[in-house]
Each structure stands twice: as structure tokens, then as C-alpha cells.
Write a protein that holds these residues in place. Sequence first.
Motif, PDB file in Angstrom:
ATOM      1  N   GLU A  78      17.668   6.992 -21.473  1.00 51.92           N
ATOM      2  CA  GLU A  78      17.817   7.886 -20.325  1.00 51.92           C
ATOM      3  C   GLU A  78      16.654   8.873 -20.263  1.00 51.92           C
ATOM      4  O   GLU A  78      16.180   9.212 -19.165  1.00 51.92           O
ATOM      5  N   GLU A  79      16.160   9.326 -21.417  1.00 47.86           N
ATOM      6  CA  GLU A  79      15.008  10.227 -21.444  1.00 47.86           C
ATOM      7  C   GLU A  79      13.765   9.529 -20.891  1.00 47.86           C
ATOM      8  O   GLU A  79      12.956  10.148 -20.192  1.00 47.86           O
ATOM      9  N   ARG A  82      14.028   9.575 -17.152  1.00 43.27           N
ATOM     10  CA  ARG A  82      13.688  10.877 -16.562  1.00 43.27           C
ATOM     11  C   ARG A  82      12.177  11.092 -16.531  1.00 43.27           C
ATOM     12  O   ARG A  82      11.640  11.623 -15.552  1.00 43.27           O
ATOM     13  N   TYR A  85      10.892   8.943 -13.605  1.00 42.80           N
ATOM     14  CA  TYR A  85      11.263   9.497 -12.299  1.00 42.80           C
ATOM     15  C   TYR A  85      10.456  10.758 -11.993  1.00 42.80           C
ATOM     16  O   TYR A  85       9.887  10.904 -10.902  1.00 42.80           O
ATOM     17  N   ASP A  86      10.415  11.671 -12.951  1.00 41.82           N
ATOM     18  CA  ASP A  86       9.756  12.960 -12.706  1.00 41.82           C
ATOM     19  C   ASP A  86       8.269  12.782 -12.429  1.00 41.82           C
ATOM     20  O   ASP A  86       7.731  13.348 -11.462  1.00 41.82           O
ATOM     21  N   LYS A 105      18.770   2.844 -11.860  1.00 44.35           N
ATOM     22  CA  LYS A 105      17.808   3.701 -12.555  1.00 44.35           C
ATOM     23  C   LYS A 105      16.385   3.465 -12.060  1.00 44.35           C
ATOM     24  O   LYS A 105      16.126   2.565 -11.251  1.00 44.35           O
TER      25      LYS A 105
END
Length: 289
Positions: A78-79, A82, A85-86, A105
Motif C-alpha cells: 500500500e505504501e 501511495r 499515486y502521489d 489501485k
Amino acid sequence: MNFDRNAKCWCGSGLKYKKCHLEFDEKIESYRHKGHIVPPRDIIKSPEDIEGIRKSAKINNEVLDLVASKIKAGMSTEEIDRLVYDYTTENGGIPAPLNFEGFPKSVCTSINNEVCHGIPDEKIILRDGDIVNVDVSTILNGYYSDASRMFMIGEVDEKAKRLVTVARETMVKGIEAIKPWGFLGDIGAACQEHAHKNGYTIVRALGGHGVGNQFHEEPFVPHVGEKGTGMLLVPGMVLTVEPMVNEGDFDVFVDEVNEWTIYTADDKLSAQWEHTVLITETGVEILAK
């Protein structure tokens, strides 16, 4: 081929057809008459398309570089999601996997016996000895790019290291086999030969694809095949080469719960690398890697 010789070329270059793609189209037609499968015009990229894909690929490459600098044991997938995405959105892009046909995701993270389409999750923690494929795809101003890399977490055993190394070599062999006015089967033949020579198999149910104006375009790119067969490869085509190399058998199955993640049928390891390549007049240009 009823196209005015003095009209602007269909490719968007702004040149007259006779000075741009007339000879090119005549050459394609000669292959068609010989019975070969030839690419439809709509998958041959314009100069504007190619520049757009290059810019998308720049972000895609930077995302993978960022992941490479951060990935480690103890990190959740999940990290990674992120991070992807960021960085992508902060630089004006959109993660192509996010909501694509329901995928939840921004990136695929596939660990050990997962062949592809692993879904990031805060409960999935990278462990010492894992091998993981991180597959990143980016949309920028409507243009798509696609690449993946393998990462070895901590101390990885020699069998896994060798698989990761040979998987990358297999992708490189496939790319090296691409020649303008060659054939799609040349890619698969080269990949298959290298993987089999090293005692591995290649997944047959999945393959590469055209990319650029859409996430997945023609042609489907098999990583097994026979040289001199399949679609004609011509300058202006953009496609992915992404052989999935298995430690054991090539059979796979789809997770019945999430309906996305694909595993090796025999529970053995799988590894994959992916580049997006542009076919040029003289060879290839690697765009996303």
C-alpha cells in the motif's frame, strides 16, 4: 490506398503525402499482397503522438526510480501504491491502472509466485528474500506509457536471483529481435529461446500489447512464437515487451476472490520486466523502462 499525393499526410506530420508516407504505404501494401498480416494505420503513431508518449514515459520512469529508492523489507505494498499515486498526480499525470476495468489501485505489486496484477494492500508486507514486480503505467495529456521492474528485497536466495536476472535478459533479447519490417513472431521466438535455454518457461496466456493512445492497443505481443510470423512491424508502432518468466510450468490461474491477481499454477516463482518501445526506421527507441 486512394489518398491524394499532394494532400497533407495522414500521419499528422504536416508534410505532403508523397513526401512522407506514400512510399511507406506502398511497402506495407506489398507485404499485404504477399499474404502477411499488416498493422492498421490507426496504431502507427504520429510525431505528435510519439512526443506525447515520450513525456508520459518520462514520468513513468521517474516513478519507478522513486520506488527503487524507497522499496525495502517491512514496507507495505500500500505504501508503494501511495508513492506511485502521489508522484504521478503531483506531476500532472494519472495512474493508468486506477479504476481501469475496476482495478482498485494505482500500481500492480506482484510478489514471488504472483505472475502479475497483484493488488497493493496495507496488510501485505515485503519480507526479506521476496522478489516483487512493480508495474507502473501513466497517462499524461491522454498519452499512455507502461513499464515494470523487478526488485529483490534484502537477502534473496540464488535461485530467485537467477530467475530475476534471466527474466530481464529475456526481455532484452525480445527487444533486440525487433527490426523495422520484421515480424511480431521474432520477439516471441527470441524470448522463448532464451528462457527455455535457461530452464524456465514463459507464460502463454498473457503478453505485451500496443500502447500510446490507449492503455491496451493492437497488437497482442506473445512472448513465445516462430520467427518470421505474425504481424509486420513497422516504424511508428509503439508496444510493450514484457515476458513473464516462470521457474516451473507456464500454467497460471486467477485469484477467485479479487479476480485480478494471477499466480503460477504450481506455486513456483515468476519474474517479469517490461519496457515500452518505439519502432524506428533503424531499430527501436526504449521509451519507458
